[in-house]
Design an enzyme around this catalytic site. Structure first.
Site, short mmCIF file in Angstrom:
data_model
loop_
_atom_site.label_atom_id
_atom_site.label_comp_id
_atom_site.label_asym_id
_atom_site.label_seq_id
_atom_site.Cartn_x
_atom_site.Cartn_y
_atom_site.Cartn_z
N CYS A 2 62.38 107.89 27.56
CA CYS A 2 62.42 108.19 26.15
C CYS A 2 61.22 107.66 25.43
O CYS A 2 60.59 106.89 25.77
CB CYS A 2 63.74 107.73 25.56
SG CYS A 2 65.05 108.44 26.45
N GLY A 34 59.84 112.42 25.53
CA GLY A 34 61.27 113.34 25.63
C GLY A 34 61.52 114.23 24.74
O GLY A 34 60.77 114.19 23.63
N ASN A 108 65.15 103.14 25.46
CA ASN A 108 64.40 103.71 26.38
C ASN A 108 64.59 103.17 27.97
O ASN A 108 64.57 101.74 27.86
CB ASN A 108 62.81 103.77 26.36
CG ASN A 108 61.94 104.20 27.39
OD1 ASN A 108 62.44 105.03 27.97
ND2 ASN A 108 60.86 103.70 27.65
N GLY A 109 65.27 103.79 28.74
CA GLY A 109 65.54 103.26 30.06
C GLY A 109 66.83 103.71 30.77
O GLY A 109 67.49 104.56 30.02
N TYR A 276 51.32 108.48 35.43
CA TYR A 276 51.67 109.76 34.83
C TYR A 276 52.26 109.76 33.50
O TYR A 276 51.76 110.88 32.79
CB TYR A 276 52.71 110.60 35.94
CG TYR A 276 53.45 111.67 35.53
CD1 TYR A 276 52.67 113.04 35.33
CD2 TYR A 276 54.67 111.83 35.30
CE1 TYR A 276 53.33 114.15 35.23
CE2 TYR A 276 55.27 112.91 34.85
CZ TYR A 276 54.71 114.11 35.03
OH TYR A 276 55.33 115.00 34.43
N ASP A 379 46.32 116.50 41.49
CA ASP A 379 47.54 116.34 40.59
C ASP A 379 47.91 114.94 40.55
O ASP A 379 47.53 114.22 41.61
CB ASP A 379 48.48 117.28 40.92
CG ASP A 379 49.49 117.55 39.76
OD1 ASP A 379 49.28 116.89 38.74
OD2 ASP A 379 50.58 118.31 39.73
N ASP A 380 48.94 114.53 39.84
CA ASP A 380 49.24 112.99 39.74
C ASP A 380 50.47 112.65 40.52
O ASP A 380 50.75 111.60 41.08
CB ASP A 380 49.30 112.42 38.37
CG ASP A 380 49.98 113.46 37.57
OD1 ASP A 380 51.15 114.31 38.17
OD2 ASP A 380 49.91 113.41 36.25
#
Ligand code: SF4
Length: 500
Positions: A2, A34, A108-109, A276, A379-380
């Site tokens: 988030c 998010g 966030n988490g 990323y 790509d990552d």
């Protein structure tokens, strides 16, 4: 994952200045973290007000809403669900009025001992209006008898395990908190009065109010954000990271105060943030993420060379690594896939159906570039493999002669329990397939992943600064066995309770 943001305006900003507007602006820079819901909570020093809804930030926090959210303190949040469904009740910030305090929280988490914490909540699951670990944490903090919010945090947080970077709003303060390992980032910024004026709708501020001498720490404004890019957009200067295990207290008219809720020393920032998730213009661990990713591409070219005509990124996140790969390999860099910028990131879409639609909606090959060419496509990450498979097929249909896939991260073998929604191991193609089997599944001519050693060489930092658990299974914070597929744990509990 988030995005969180918090702001305390400089004292004397006046009634024209809106912390809600600054917080919404900061949150715009975190939209990539998010896209399911957005919200803002404000305090005028006396009362908290909250507005949140499902949807993108621009549609939720628009000009019609913000003027009614008055106050000089605000927090904001955009959500990508890792606990609980995408429903209005689960949008954040959360809000709770307890016997001692009113609180709003943006998180966030992901917590890893939610069931244990639920057992500590007086009244149990029935008291929670939403089904997120954040709602539970908010209730525990609001119930805590300590007179002060910071004391309540010091009492409650030692019982809370997992990943949490929090912005908390009470009547008088914005508080930033990071878990003892610092899984998710959180930075502190300083908001000089001048930059606030630059971002304000009212540019007719009284001369002298913004003078340089008024800009010492107890006259400045303060900002907390998931990434430095959100400081840039509001004109705040980066001060430092909030440390793992630290509480940073922001109050109008005072310099920030630091309190520890856990000993200093542990560091396990999610390395995927650098590979990323976070924006390339953000800085983490003192590193610019574009540069870090470009160097990962250089390492990838050394580890997995390919004889091709062009190096091509999967836009947008593969671009820095592709640039590095091209530089080291000497193969020309060309854009061969055009991204529709108005669709969401596929990884963030919560259901498989949405993910599938997302891939086909968002990329289109440039036939003139790829026709008859041998391509190195950078790509990552490969999570489930379905996106990469579709990209390879798109390029072949457009006439590519060979498609060699290079990934600027190691294979993802293990699920994340700290805030990334890969909670079921069987969803991860690398946990059930060898690299050769993955190559076959995606239909590429060859496939190469960057090693952990290569990631560390690009970062130029030691292994023990980061969490690498999804690559090597070494979880810094023990994960209870039954947590797998527990995203909807609090919803299952509610169902059991309602069945008596
Ligand atoms: Fe990041 Fe992976 Fe660790 Fe999760 S398990 S915090 S995605 S490195």
């Amino acid at each position: 994952m988030c995005g969180v943001f918090g702001v305390v305006l400089p004292p004397g900003s006046g009634s024209d200045q809106s912390a809600a507007a600054i917080a919404s602006l900061g949150l715009f820079a975190l939209q990539h973290r998010g896209q399911e819901s957005a919200g803002v909570a404000v305090s005028d020093g006396d009362q908290l007000m909250l507005y949140k809804d499902l949807g993108m930030i621009a549609s939720v926090l628009d000009e019609r809403r913000l003027p009614s959210l008055k106050g000089e303190l605000a927090i904001a949040h955009c959500r990508y669900s890792t606990t609980g469904s995408t429903i209005w009740e689960n949008a954040q910030p959360t809000f709770r009025l307890g016997p001692r305090r009113a609180l709003a929280i943006g998180h966030n988490g992901n917590l890893v001992n939610t069931r244990e914490l639920l057992g500590q909540l007086r009244g149990g699951r029935g008291r929670l209006p939403a089904s997120t670990d954040t709602e539970l944490l908010t209730a525990l903090l609001a119930d805590e008898p300590a007179a002060d919010t910071v004391d309540a945090l010091v009492q409650v947080l030692p019982r809370v395990h997992g990943a949490y970077s929090l912005v908390i709003l009470d009547e008088r303060r914005v508080i930033g908190v990071r878990d003892p390992f610092g899984f998710r980032p959180l930075v502190l910024g300083r908001l000089p009065a001048d930059s606030l004026r630059a971002t304000s709708a009212d540019r007719l501020a009284i001369p002298g109010l913004w003078s340089a001498e008024a800009d010492d720490d107890d006259r400045a404004g303060w900002v907390l954000a998931s990434e430095t890019t959100a400081l840039d957009i509001v004109g705040a200067d980066f001060v430092r990271d909030v440390e793992p295990g630290e509480i940073v207290v922001l109050e109008a008219g005072r310099a920030p105060r630091s309190v520890r809720h856990a000993p200093a020393g542990s560091h396990a920032l999610c390395v995927f943030e650098l590979i990323y998730f976070a924006r390339p213009d953000s800085y983490m661990e003192g590193r610019n993420l574009y540069e870090v990713r470009r160097r990962m591409g250089e390492e990838l070219a050394r580890e997995h060379p390919a004889e091709t005509d062009l190096v091509m990124p999967v836009p947008d996140t593969g671009a820095p690594a592709a640039a590095g790969y091209a530089e080291v390999s000497g193969i020309p860099f060309r854009e061969g896939l055009i991204r529709n910028r108005y669709t969401g990131r596929t990884f963030i879409q919560p259901s498989q159906t949405m993910r599938h639609r997302g891939v086909t909606m968002k990329l289109n090959p440039l036939r003139e570039v790829v026709r008859g060419k041998r391509l190195t496509v950078v790509d990552d990450s490969i999570v489930r493999g379905t996106t990469t498979k579709q990209i390879v097929a798109l390029l072949r249909r457009a006439g590519a002669e060979e498609v060699h896939v290079r990934i600027s991260a190691p294979p993802i073998y293990h699920p994340c329990f700290y805030g990334i929604d890969t909670q079921v191991e069987t969803e991860l193609i690398a946990s059930t397939h060898t690299v050769e089997e993955i190559r076959d599944f995606i239909g590429a001519d060859s496939l190469g992943y960057l090693s952990i050693r290569g990631v560390l060489a690009a970062l130029d930092l030691p292994y023990d600064r980061f969490c690498f658990a999804c690559f090597d299974g070494r979880y810094p914070e023990p994960v209870p066995y039954d947590i797998a597929s527990r995203k909807f744990l609090l919803e299952e509990d509610a169902l059991v309770a309602s069945r008596g």
